[in-house]
Design an enzyme around this catalytic site. Structure first.
Site, PDB file in Angstrom:
ATOM      1  N   CYS A 157      26.666 -27.697 -13.241  1.00 36.14           N
ATOM      2  CA  CYS A 157      26.130 -29.073 -13.260  1.00 36.14           C
ATOM      3  C   CYS A 157      27.294 -30.067 -13.259  1.00 36.14           C
ATOM      4  CB  CYS A 157      25.226 -29.270 -14.467  1.00 36.14           C
ATOM      5  SG  CYS A 157      23.697 -28.324 -14.392  1.00 36.14           S
ATOM      6  N   SER A 184      23.751 -32.955 -11.468  1.00 30.68           N
ATOM      7  CA  SER A 184      22.418 -33.036 -12.050  1.00 30.68           C
ATOM      8  C   SER A 184      22.534 -33.110 -13.556  1.00 30.68           C
ATOM      9  CB  SER A 184      21.617 -31.786 -11.648  1.00 30.68           C
ATOM     10  OG  SER A 184      20.387 -31.727 -12.329  1.00 30.68           O
ATOM     11  N   ASN A 194      27.622 -33.890 -22.795  1.00 37.54           N
ATOM     12  CA  ASN A 194      28.635 -33.834 -21.743  1.00 37.54           C
ATOM     13  C   ASN A 194      29.667 -34.940 -21.892  1.00 37.54           C
ATOM     14  OD1 ASN A 194      26.134 -32.802 -19.368  1.00 37.54           O
ATOM     15  ND2 ASN A 194      27.649 -31.502 -20.343  1.00 37.54           N
ATOM     16  N   TYR A 226      12.830 -35.671 -17.920  1.00 37.77           N
ATOM     17  CA  TYR A 226      11.652 -34.843 -17.664  1.00 37.77           C
ATOM     18  C   TYR A 226      10.384 -35.522 -18.173  1.00 37.77           C
ATOM     19  CZ  TYR A 226      14.257 -30.819 -15.985  1.00 37.77           C
ATOM     20  OH  TYR A 226      15.036 -29.980 -15.227  1.00 37.77           O
TER      21      TYR A 226
END
Length: 282
Positions: A157, A184, A194, A226
């Site tokens: 990712c 992503s 991150n 989501y």
């Protein structure tokens, strides 16, 4: 108040208010019950964090900074692709019976290539270039290797890190900056994780090169929330915000390969309650 909170809240509100939905489209991720995991997303999100001003940890909820550092060490220092070398369970779903995630992440960082200075892997080359040619525009790592994708248990990712050195005329040391490319991102589950990981990596690399950690620029191609995370995000970004914590490294460590999570010093981390039982799409 924490600037990381401000950036996170603005990004989330923009995604919810102005993003596009994948509902009804063919999507790969599924919820545990087997139903498709749709998202609201924004393309090409760019966030900037200046480590000279503060460390970019969320205070809306706690980010586990030592665990985030441990994953960075797993990839860039231990150069491992085996979950048995990691002190958390975040990669367990992608590991085989031996604990391997295939030719992904740390495996790619550890692949050696031949240079005039000898056989070096990606991280060793970064450290060498920052010592010998710090103003080069070619100092980077990349884990998205097309020839090996079929042998990765998951595609990377956050896949590319570019280091760039600048010299402020008012400073006696150069400043080390970082550009992180991510294809992503699950914003609720992974965004600040991150950010903090790569802020710590920037701090480590800067320290061993006697540089000032400067800007972390985070580019996300597909920043998504989501469908089952939207209400959680709405509650999270409505919370009170606090001052950023003070985060530093043990100043005695001058070798990148000598850092441990015990060398991360976190002070004054005031934060809201943790968000529990986040559903994860796989």
């Amino acid at each position: 108040m924490s600037k990381a909170d401000d950036i996170f809240c603005a990004m989330c509100a923009d995604i919810i208010d102005n993003g596009t939905t994948t509902e009804g489209q063919k999507v790969r991720p599924r919820w545990e019950d087997g139903t498709p995991a749709y998202t609201i997303k924004k393309f090409g999100v760019c966030n900037r964090y200046d480590l000279r001003e503060e460390f970019p940890a969320l205070t809306l909820r706690r980010t586990a900074l030592k665990s985030a550092m441990d994953e960075v060490l797993w990839i860039y220092q231990r150069k491992s692709n085996n979950i048995h070398d990691l002190n958390s369970h975040i990669w367990d779903e992608w590991a085989d019976e031996d604990g391997s995630i295939g030719k992904a992440y740390g495996y790619q960082i550890g692949v050696k290539s031949h240079y005039p200075q000898g056989d070096l892997d990606q991280m060793d080359k970064v450290l060498l270039d920052l010592r010998e040619t710090p103003y080069s525009r070619r100092i980077m790592t990349n884990t998205y290797v097309f020839s090996d994708l079929s042998e990765m248990n998951l595609y990377p990712c956050a896949y590319s890190v570019t280091y760039n050195v600048t010299q402020d005329p008012n400073e006696d040391r150069p400043t080390l900056n970082m550009l992180l490319n991510q294809r992503s991102q699950d914003v609720l589950a992974a965004n600040n994780w991150n950010v903090c990981q790569y802020a710590i990596l920037l701090m480590m690399v800067a320290q061993v090169n006697n540089m000032i950690p400067g800007e972390l620029v985070h580019m996300i191609a597909d920043a998504h929330i989501y469908d089952r995370h939207v209400d959680i995000i709405r509650e999270l970004i409505s919370r009170p915000r606090h001052a950023a914590p003070r985060v530093s490294l043990n100043p005695e460590v001058r070798d990148f390969y000598a850092f441990t999570t015990n060398d991360l010093i976190v002070e004054g981390y005031e934060h809201g309650p943790q968000v529990k039982n986040i559903p994860i799409a796989v």
